[in-house]
Design a protein around this motif. Structure first.
Motif, mmCIF file in Angstrom:
data_model
loop_
_atom_site.group_PDB
_atom_site.id
_atom_site.type_symbol
_atom_site.label_atom_id
_atom_site.label_comp_id
_atom_site.label_asym_id
_atom_site.label_seq_id
_atom_site.Cartn_x
_atom_site.Cartn_y
_atom_site.Cartn_z
ATOM 1 N N THR A 50 30.165 33.552 34.079
ATOM 2 C CA THR A 50 29.638 34.796 34.623
ATOM 3 C C THR A 50 30.609 35.261 35.694
ATOM 4 O O THR A 50 30.972 34.486 36.581
ATOM 5 C CB THR A 50 28.231 34.588 35.209
ATOM 6 O OG1 THR A 50 27.390 34.010 34.198
ATOM 7 C CG2 THR A 50 27.629 35.901 35.678
ATOM 8 N N VAL A 51 31.040 36.520 35.585
ATOM 9 C CA VAL A 51 32.064 37.052 36.485
ATOM 10 C C VAL A 51 31.582 38.351 37.121
ATOM 11 O O VAL A 51 30.713 39.046 36.581
ATOM 12 C CB VAL A 51 33.402 37.296 35.743
ATOM 13 C CG1 VAL A 51 33.910 36.015 35.113
ATOM 14 C CG2 VAL A 51 33.269 38.375 34.697
ATOM 15 N N LYS A 52 32.159 38.688 38.250
ATOM 16 C CA LYS A 52 31.868 39.970 38.886
ATOM 17 C C LYS A 52 32.325 41.087 37.965
ATOM 18 O O LYS A 52 33.400 41.013 37.372
ATOM 19 C CB LYS A 52 32.588 40.077 40.227
ATOM 20 C CG LYS A 52 32.109 39.089 41.255
ATOM 21 C CD LYS A 52 32.906 39.219 42.543
ATOM 22 C CE LYS A 52 32.473 38.188 43.557
ATOM 23 N NZ LYS A 52 33.316 38.216 44.763
ATOM 24 N N LYS A 53 31.525 42.144 37.875
ATOM 25 C CA LYS A 53 31.862 43.224 36.941
ATOM 26 C C LYS A 53 33.175 43.904 37.295
ATOM 27 O O LYS A 53 33.866 44.400 36.422
ATOM 28 C CB LYS A 53 30.731 44.241 36.831
ATOM 29 C CG LYS A 53 30.654 45.245 37.937
ATOM 30 C CD LYS A 53 29.665 46.352 37.607
ATOM 31 C CE LYS A 53 29.736 47.452 38.635
ATOM 32 N NZ LYS A 53 28.921 48.599 38.293
ATOM 33 N N GLU A 54 33.546 43.899 38.567
ATOM 34 C CA GLU A 54 34.801 44.525 38.991
ATOM 35 C C GLU A 54 36.029 43.805 38.435
ATOM 36 O O GLU A 54 37.108 44.379 38.364
ATOM 37 C CB GLU A 54 34.883 44.558 40.521
ATOM 38 C CG GLU A 54 33.819 45.386 41.197
ATOM 39 C CD GLU A 54 32.456 44.692 41.315
ATOM 40 O OE1 GLU A 54 31.478 45.397 41.601
ATOM 41 O OE2 GLU A 54 32.378 43.459 41.112
ATOM 42 N N LYS A 55 35.873 42.562 38.040
ATOM 43 C CA LYS A 55 36.986 41.755 37.532
ATOM 44 C C LYS A 55 36.887 41.447 36.042
ATOM 45 O O LYS A 55 37.729 40.751 35.492
ATOM 46 C CB LYS A 55 37.063 40.427 38.300
ATOM 47 C CG LYS A 55 37.370 40.569 39.770
ATOM 48 C CD LYS A 55 38.812 40.945 39.967
ATOM 49 C CE LYS A 55 39.180 40.931 41.442
ATOM 50 N NZ LYS A 55 40.585 41.150 41.658
ATOM 51 N N VAL A 56 35.861 41.986 35.382
ATOM 52 C CA VAL A 56 35.635 41.591 33.996
ATOM 53 C C VAL A 56 36.811 41.939 33.095
ATOM 54 O O VAL A 56 37.198 41.151 32.234
ATOM 55 C CB VAL A 56 34.303 42.155 33.449
ATOM 56 C CG1 VAL A 56 34.381 43.648 33.205
ATOM 57 C CG2 VAL A 56 33.897 41.421 32.184
ATOM 58 N N LEU A 57 37.423 43.086 33.285
ATOM 59 C CA LEU A 57 38.542 43.475 32.427
ATOM 60 C C LEU A 57 39.741 42.552 32.620
ATOM 61 O O LEU A 57 40.393 42.160 31.650
ATOM 62 C CB LEU A 57 38.927 44.935 32.672
ATOM 63 C CG LEU A 57 39.772 45.586 31.590
ATOM 64 C CD1 LEU A 57 39.116 45.504 30.226
ATOM 65 C CD2 LEU A 57 40.056 47.025 31.951
ATOM 66 N N GLU A 58 40.018 42.168 33.859
ATOM 67 C CA GLU A 58 41.120 41.237 34.124
ATOM 68 C C GLU A 58 40.843 39.873 33.509
ATOM 69 O O GLU A 58 41.748 39.235 32.954
ATOM 70 C CB GLU A 58 41.337 41.088 35.627
ATOM 71 C CG GLU A 58 41.866 42.329 36.311
ATOM 72 C CD GLU A 58 41.958 42.153 37.814
ATOM 73 O OE1 GLU A 58 42.606 41.172 38.250
ATOM 74 O OE2 GLU A 58 41.379 42.967 38.539
ATOM 75 N N VAL A 59 39.608 39.418 33.607
ATOM 76 C CA VAL A 59 39.231 38.125 33.018
ATOM 77 C C VAL A 59 39.356 38.181 31.501
ATOM 78 O O VAL A 59 39.925 37.278 30.878
ATOM 79 C CB VAL A 59 37.802 37.722 33.454
ATOM 80 C CG1 VAL A 59 37.294 36.548 32.640
ATOM 81 C CG2 VAL A 59 37.767 37.414 34.946
ATOM 82 N N LEU A 60 38.859 39.246 30.897
ATOM 83 C CA LEU A 60 38.965 39.385 29.438
ATOM 84 C C LEU A 60 40.426 39.451 28.995
ATOM 85 O O LEU A 60 40.797 38.870 27.974
ATOM 86 C CB LEU A 60 38.203 40.623 28.968
ATOM 87 C CG LEU A 60 36.680 40.574 29.109
ATOM 88 C CD1 LEU A 60 36.073 41.933 28.787
ATOM 89 C CD2 LEU A 60 36.075 39.481 28.250
ATOM 90 N N LYS A 61 41.255 40.154 29.763
ATOM 91 C CA LYS A 61 42.684 40.246 29.432
ATOM 92 C C LYS A 61 43.344 38.868 29.496
ATOM 93 O O LYS A 61 44.137 38.509 28.628
ATOM 94 C CB LYS A 61 43.384 41.214 30.388
ATOM 95 C CG LYS A 61 44.832 41.437 30.057
ATOM 96 C CD LYS A 61 45.453 42.476 30.964
ATOM 97 C CE LYS A 61 46.912 42.694 30.575
ATOM 98 N NZ LYS A 61 47.551 43.712 31.397
ATOM 99 N N CYS A 62 43.023 38.094 30.506
ATOM 100 C CA CYS A 62 43.553 36.727 30.617
ATOM 101 C C CYS A 62 43.111 35.878 29.431
ATOM 102 O O CYS A 62 43.918 35.152 28.846
ATOM 103 C CB CYS A 62 43.085 36.104 31.932
ATOM 104 S SG CYS A 62 43.532 34.367 32.123
ATOM 105 N N LEU A 63 41.844 35.985 29.068
ATOM 106 C CA LEU A 63 41.347 35.208 27.935
ATOM 107 C C LEU A 63 42.047 35.600 26.641
ATOM 108 O O LEU A 63 42.393 34.744 25.833
ATOM 109 C CB LEU A 63 39.831 35.385 27.793
ATOM 110 C CG LEU A 63 38.998 34.692 28.862
ATOM 111 C CD1 LEU A 63 37.554 35.167 28.812
ATOM 112 C CD2 LEU A 63 39.072 33.174 28.704
ATOM 113 N N LYS A 64 42.301 36.879 26.468
ATOM 114 C CA LYS A 64 42.957 37.334 25.239
ATOM 115 C C LYS A 64 44.436 36.966 25.219
ATOM 116 O O LYS A 64 44.935 36.386 24.250
ATOM 117 C CB LYS A 64 42.803 38.844 25.075
ATOM 118 C CG LYS A 64 43.466 39.328 23.795
ATOM 119 C CD LYS A 64 43.354 40.809 23.584
ATOM 120 C CE LYS A 64 43.983 41.163 22.242
ATOM 121 N NZ LYS A 64 44.086 42.585 22.031
ATOM 122 N N GLU A 65 45.145 37.332 26.269
ATOM 123 C CA GLU A 65 46.603 37.195 26.256
ATOM 124 C C GLU A 65 47.093 35.785 26.568
ATOM 125 O O GLU A 65 48.035 35.316 25.953
ATOM 126 C CB GLU A 65 47.214 38.203 27.219
ATOM 127 C CG GLU A 65 46.985 39.640 26.767
ATOM 128 C CD GLU A 65 47.524 40.683 27.712
ATOM 129 O OE1 GLU A 65 48.071 40.312 28.784
ATOM 130 O OE2 GLU A 65 47.405 41.883 27.389
#
Length: 161
Positions: A32-47
């Motif tokens: 569970t992550v802060k919504k402000e960082k969700v895109l950065e977290v998803l990008k890290c998981l993908k890339e």
């Protein structure tokens, strides 16, 4: 244990301030992550971690609790045969979150469905319009406070068969 999961280890290194919770239940890892960082977290998981398949985007309504909503992403790493769930809390007052369409084209319709049925807006979505309900539909039918019979509708009085 979730703490030993490769994705959790990497996310704790890079996003320690953004992680609200990590857990594992029956072999399924959830962060569970802060919504402000969700895109950065998803990008890290993908890339970085090769979670190349966005399986689903959905949301849960916890009416009466704060935050009211939880946006949920289901990811799979096909090369590593691994799965992870990412959740981000969204309040009713700030009912928006960044769009993942820049990372996965498949997020387009999934986010539109969440918007249509739950009313959560996805910032920078290329075409955030209703996908299931008509354009003139009032409200978001999967919210727990949505009237069971629909807005301004009479209960069905006919036969079901």
């Amino acid at each position: 244990m979730a703490e030993n999961n490769r994705a959790v280890v990497k996310l704790k290194e890079r996003f320690a301030d953004a992680l609200l919770e990590t857990k594992e239940f029956r072999g399924e890892v959830t962060v569970t992550v802060k919504k402000e960082k969700v895109l950065e977290v998803l990008k890290c998981l993908k890339e970085d971690l090769k979670y190349d398949f966005l399986v689903d985007v959905t949301a849960v309504d916890y009416l009466g609790q704060e935050p009211r909503f939880m946006v949920v992403y289901q990811l799979t790493s096909i090369p590593n045969k691994d799965k992870i769930r990412v959740k981000a809390p969204v309040t009713e007052e700030d009912c928006f979150i960044d769009s993942a369409t820049a990372l996965w084209n498949s997020a387009d319709w999934l986010e539109r469905e969440v918007y249509d049925l739950m009313g959560i807006k996805f910032v920078n979505h290329p075409n955030l319009v209703r996908i299931l309900m008509t354009d003139d539909w009032v409200g978001h039918p999967l919210r727990k406070d949505y009237p069971v019979q629909g807005p301004d509708r009479e209960p069905y009085k006919g036969r079901l068969s």
